[in-house]
Design a protein around this motif. Sequence first.
Motif, mmCIF file in Angstrom:
data_model
loop_
_atom_site.group_PDB
_atom_site.id
_atom_site.type_symbol
_atom_site.label_atom_id
_atom_site.label_comp_id
_atom_site.label_asym_id
_atom_site.label_seq_id
_atom_site.Cartn_x
_atom_site.Cartn_y
_atom_site.Cartn_z
ATOM 1 N N TRP A 274 1.841 7.248 -6.461
ATOM 2 C CA TRP A 274 0.715 8.053 -6.937
ATOM 3 C C TRP A 274 0.783 9.492 -6.415
ATOM 4 O O TRP A 274 0.508 10.441 -7.149
ATOM 5 C CB TRP A 274 -0.597 7.396 -6.524
ATOM 6 N N PHE A 275 1.149 9.647 -5.145
ATOM 7 C CA PHE A 275 1.284 10.996 -4.594
ATOM 8 C C PHE A 275 2.383 11.780 -5.314
ATOM 9 O O PHE A 275 2.269 12.997 -5.497
ATOM 10 C CB PHE A 275 1.600 10.937 -3.100
ATOM 11 N N HIS B 99 -0.111 6.862 5.504
ATOM 12 C CA HIS B 99 -1.511 6.548 5.229
ATOM 13 C C HIS B 99 -1.740 5.061 5.014
ATOM 14 O O HIS B 99 -2.821 4.548 5.298
ATOM 15 C CB HIS B 99 -1.990 7.352 4.018
ATOM 16 N N SER B 100 -0.736 4.341 4.539
ATOM 17 C CA SER B 100 -0.877 2.894 4.406
ATOM 18 C C SER B 100 -0.978 2.232 5.775
ATOM 19 O O SER B 100 -1.844 1.390 6.017
ATOM 20 C CB SER B 100 0.313 2.313 3.631
ATOM 21 N N LEU C 221 0.727 4.118 -2.961
ATOM 22 C CA LEU C 221 0.325 5.479 -2.596
ATOM 23 C C LEU C 221 1.460 6.469 -2.815
ATOM 24 O O LEU C 221 1.231 7.598 -3.293
ATOM 25 C CB LEU C 221 -0.126 5.512 -1.138
ATOM 26 N N GLY D 241 2.815 8.212 1.748
ATOM 27 C CA GLY D 241 2.427 6.841 1.406
ATOM 28 C C GLY D 241 2.552 5.895 2.581
ATOM 29 O O GLY D 241 1.639 5.106 2.868
ATOM 30 N N VAL E 96 -7.361 2.209 -2.877
ATOM 31 C CA VAL E 96 -6.243 1.622 -2.123
ATOM 32 C C VAL E 96 -6.488 1.753 -0.628
ATOM 33 O O VAL E 96 -6.328 0.780 0.139
ATOM 34 C CB VAL E 96 -4.906 2.280 -2.521
ATOM 35 N N LEU E 97 -6.893 2.934 -0.175
ATOM 36 C CA LEU E 97 -7.163 3.118 1.245
ATOM 37 C C LEU E 97 -8.329 2.238 1.699
ATOM 38 O O LEU E 97 -8.284 1.645 2.788
ATOM 39 C CB LEU E 97 -7.467 4.588 1.544
ATOM 40 N N THR F 260 -4.694 11.225 9.172
ATOM 41 C CA THR F 260 -4.168 11.716 7.901
ATOM 42 C C THR F 260 -3.291 12.936 8.150
ATOM 43 O O THR F 260 -3.580 13.750 9.034
ATOM 44 C CB THR F 260 -5.298 12.080 6.918
ATOM 45 N N VAL G 207 -6.323 6.557 -4.821
ATOM 46 C CA VAL G 207 -6.235 6.840 -3.390
ATOM 47 C C VAL G 207 -7.417 6.231 -2.647
ATOM 48 O O VAL G 207 -7.252 5.542 -1.630
ATOM 49 C CB VAL G 207 -6.166 8.360 -3.131
ATOM 50 N N GLY H 105 0.818 -1.212 0.000
ATOM 51 C CA GLY H 105 0.000 0.000 0.000
ATOM 52 C C GLY H 105 0.848 1.257 0.000
ATOM 53 O O GLY H 105 0.530 2.238 -0.699
#
Length: 448
Positions: A150-151, A169-170, A147, A166, A198-199, A180, A195, A143
Amino acid sequence: MPVRSAAPRRFGPATTVLVGYAAVVGTGFLLLALPIAKAGPGGAHPLDALFTSISAVSVTGLVTVGTAEHWSLFGQVVILALVQTGGLGIMTLASLIGLAVARKLSLGSKLSTSAETQGVGLADVRRFIVGAIAVSLIVEAVGAVVLAVWFATAGGFAPLRAAWYGVFHSVSAFNNAGFTILPRGLVPFVGDPVVCLVLSALVLIGSLGFPVLDELRRYPRTPLRWSMNTRLVLWGTVVLTALGTVFVTAVEWGRASTFGPLDWPTKLLAGFFQAAQTRSGGFSTVDVGQLDDATLIVMDVLMFIGGGPAGTAGGIKITTFGVLFFILVAEMRGRSAVNVFGKRLSRAVHRQAITVSLVAVGAIVASTAVLALLSDEPVDRLAFEAVSAFATAGLSTGITPDLPPAAQALLLVLMFAGRLGPILLASALAVRVRPLTYEFPKERPIIG
């Protein structure tokens, strides 16, 4: 005659778990109270430090101050460490250290871990510990990579900041914590499928519970070998998430303050995301305080149920709700036995499910009443915060930071009690159990 010294008093497994969690909460409080933990000059207010520490260890996610703005990088690292520790379990991590050092587990460690996970047998404790750690690290690593990439690409964040976002938040999502550190939270990502999905996946996987994940790993293609626990959790997760998605999306579809301005694919994504978070995730891509009252009531119910046992989710657990549902079905059909997936439920399980549910309902009703005495906020909002705290869900209508200190202290107690579980808390506080050596004659009152 020589006087025999009194044997040292030993804590029971449940009390050991309570003491362990309290020690970690205290350590987190001391670290967050340091000036280095706060962004800007000075140190954090003691109540904010204690509230955040308990919220992190109980993997709840309710906050009295903004995580991104109030805490420094050091403070955020402390919060993440507390989330990981609380999600895996204090006794699980302590037992892992014992395994690494001594290559074996003492009976006390097995009992404490079994009490903390509420259902793992003594013979399975070693496998549970190793499996829980392995699953957590693997899922969180995957994860975090997705993330972070992607971020960095779609989000436009610098590589190091994207990597930190990443990882944070994972870990927060898998442990169902809901913290967060994004500058504007997750609202800007309401239409971002990567996002949100995945979350949501991390939250749902973590909410299944480690025993379920272990069975899925061992018997991925043979569902007939899955236990009743695994089937209840899987079916419950699918049904509750689907029903929650349909209800939230339908009610909020045209509301200007929530889903109204969104296009229809984003509305579906937002509805699914909010429904998934009620497992105990705690994230939100819309302003929860603007949701319709009917939506908040349904989310109360979903948060109250929570996720699977022996995992990172809170609530009374899907299995408890499932047992109550099948008891209801059996009673309505006039059957003397309660059967679930071809197996008969023990009557002891009936009593346990009813006890856990009634204790949870009593705690939430009583705390909501006290919150209403302490605050002028609407009762439905206070009830939502109470359910979220006790179920360690972390969703909030936004009133927690504005509550008076006494009300925040009550939420603090609810988070701690909700993480440990009503049965574990009650057994830890009980002085002793005195089995009855006799039975009273039977008599039936009129019901209904």
